[in-house]
Design an enzyme around this catalytic site. Sequence first.
Site, PDB file in Angstrom:
ATOM      1  N   LYS A 160       0.893  -1.170   0.000  1.00  0.00           N
ATOM      2  CA  LYS A 160       0.000   0.000   0.000  1.00  0.00           C
ATOM      3  C   LYS A 160       0.923   1.209   0.000  1.00  0.00           C
ATOM      4  CE  LYS A 160      -1.706   3.086   1.942  1.00  0.00           C
ATOM      5  NZ  LYS A 160      -1.468   4.492   1.531  1.00  0.00           N
ATOM      6  N   CYS A 269      13.919  11.405   6.032  1.00  0.00           N
ATOM      7  CA  CYS A 269      13.864  10.987   7.437  1.00  0.00           C
ATOM      8  C   CYS A 269      15.170  11.324   8.141  1.00  0.00           C
ATOM      9  CB  CYS A 269      13.562   9.501   7.533  1.00  0.00           C
ATOM     10  SG  CYS A 269      14.665   8.488   6.566  1.00  0.00           S
TER      11      CYS A 269
END
Length: 489
Positions: A160, A269
């Site tokens: 997903k 990140c």
Amino acid sequence: MVERSTVSSCNPARPDDVVATHPAGTAADVDRAVAAATAAQKVWARIPVPARAEVIAAAGAVLAERKAELSHLVAREAGKILAEAGGDVQEAIDMATFVAGQGRAAWGATVPSELGSKLCWTTRQPVGVVGLITPWNFPVAIPSWKIFPALLAGNGVVIKPSEHAPACCEAFVDACVTAGVPKGLVQVVHGFAEPAAALATHPGVGAVSFTGSVPTGRKVAAAAMETGPRLVSLELGGKNAMIVRPDADLDLAVDGAVFGAFGTAGQRCTSTSRLIVHPDVAEQLVDRIVKRVGELVIGDPTDARTDVGPVIEAAAGARIGAMVDAAVHEGASVACGGAAVEVDGCGGTFFAPTVLTGVQPHHRIAREEVFGPVLAVIEVADLDEAIEVVNSVEYGLSAAIYTRDVNTALASVDAIDTGIVYVNAPTIGAEIPLPFGGTKHTGNGFREAGTRGIEQFSEVKTVYVDYSGHLQKAQIDNRPPVQGGGAGR
Ligand code: NAD
């Protein structure tokens, strides 16, 4: 949150430019995808590991052939400047090469048995189908970090991808299928929270691997504990710090801070979000960084002259602006930037690279992930205080120290509590063969990439083979009750 019936990604630089539209997946779509991947996995798992590795190598070759086209898609759908979009695709190519090599490398350990005529070894077995939930900011690289090791281990995949980057994921999977990954083995379900949550709790999924923000990761982990897979790996946010010592090469530190904080518009990140600096060099360092920021070109990511592209959506710009305002309210000063800027001909949200001075370690801007081009400067008296500040946040992904003193550098490597530490290099720059991930709330102990990347997608099986022809008892069952055999001892 109200679920929408379609997922439409748009160009962050020009939100009117719709890149892809898909129906938003439901829990029923996840059921169908898991069933299809399960059927395909049964065939795939029987293929020898080196033959699976050859398909992965071929996927790397297809990605390399399509690198220019894919890089443009990454720039258009995720807003990364072309050089960084190319890096995103290159990371997937490199990962294919590395993982394919793992297909002909050690797969376990052999250990001498404590008994004669007995063999002991470990091997890896697939978990079946793995469920992957991915963010938008490395829309080709992150799927590759998960899909290639999962496939090598013999699994099927349901992914997903981020609602902001569905087309990049489709293009990646298409390259895999073109290279020979069986159709059906890698299923893509688009959408928002509903299919992601359904995947994380699906009883037919053997492992779930999530990369994204801490709040969403916590939801995924909590949900998975209920009915979902036992193997849950989390790769979450960061609040990455760069320490600059008074003896540092300041030219190097300025280069590192500008690249670390403002590359990818601060949306990695591992982006540098705190600059922890000694007062002796703070003013000089900030002045030089601010000067360099003034030279950065903010603009359309597909223009080769652009240094800083847009943030992913207007809501991200509003969130970043609110965090900067809160910092000022708490006592920080804006040395440059501080707000969104207009870019001619582009309707997207461009946040000006921002340097905040006078930040205190307890300020919100010093503790929470911004995920935007904002660098908070915190002055500290000495190295001990610098390390204390680095370690004071709930995140533990990446940190850097700039110094010319080898003792300071290595003592800091020991004392900094993050998964990745750089010396005289910025907080970004991970390499494929090394483990990637963080401590504390940045993760839950797994690492991606490197030889450990496969651990989140496979179970270790320990095998004993006794070819003595009679019952042999292990040491715990055939040794005398008293060590050394001496009576009375
Ligand atoms: P996000 O957490 O908003 O979304 C990540 C994924 O979770 C998306 O696919 C999203 O649709 C899905 N999701 C949303 N709600 C969900 C729910 N309730 N249950 C399950 N899934 C749900 O993150 P993002 O904005 O796409 O990415 C940015 C974040 O990712 C930053 O925090 C960044 O630091 C982090 N990140 C971490 C790494 C790492 O390796 N540590 C790498 C890249 C990005």
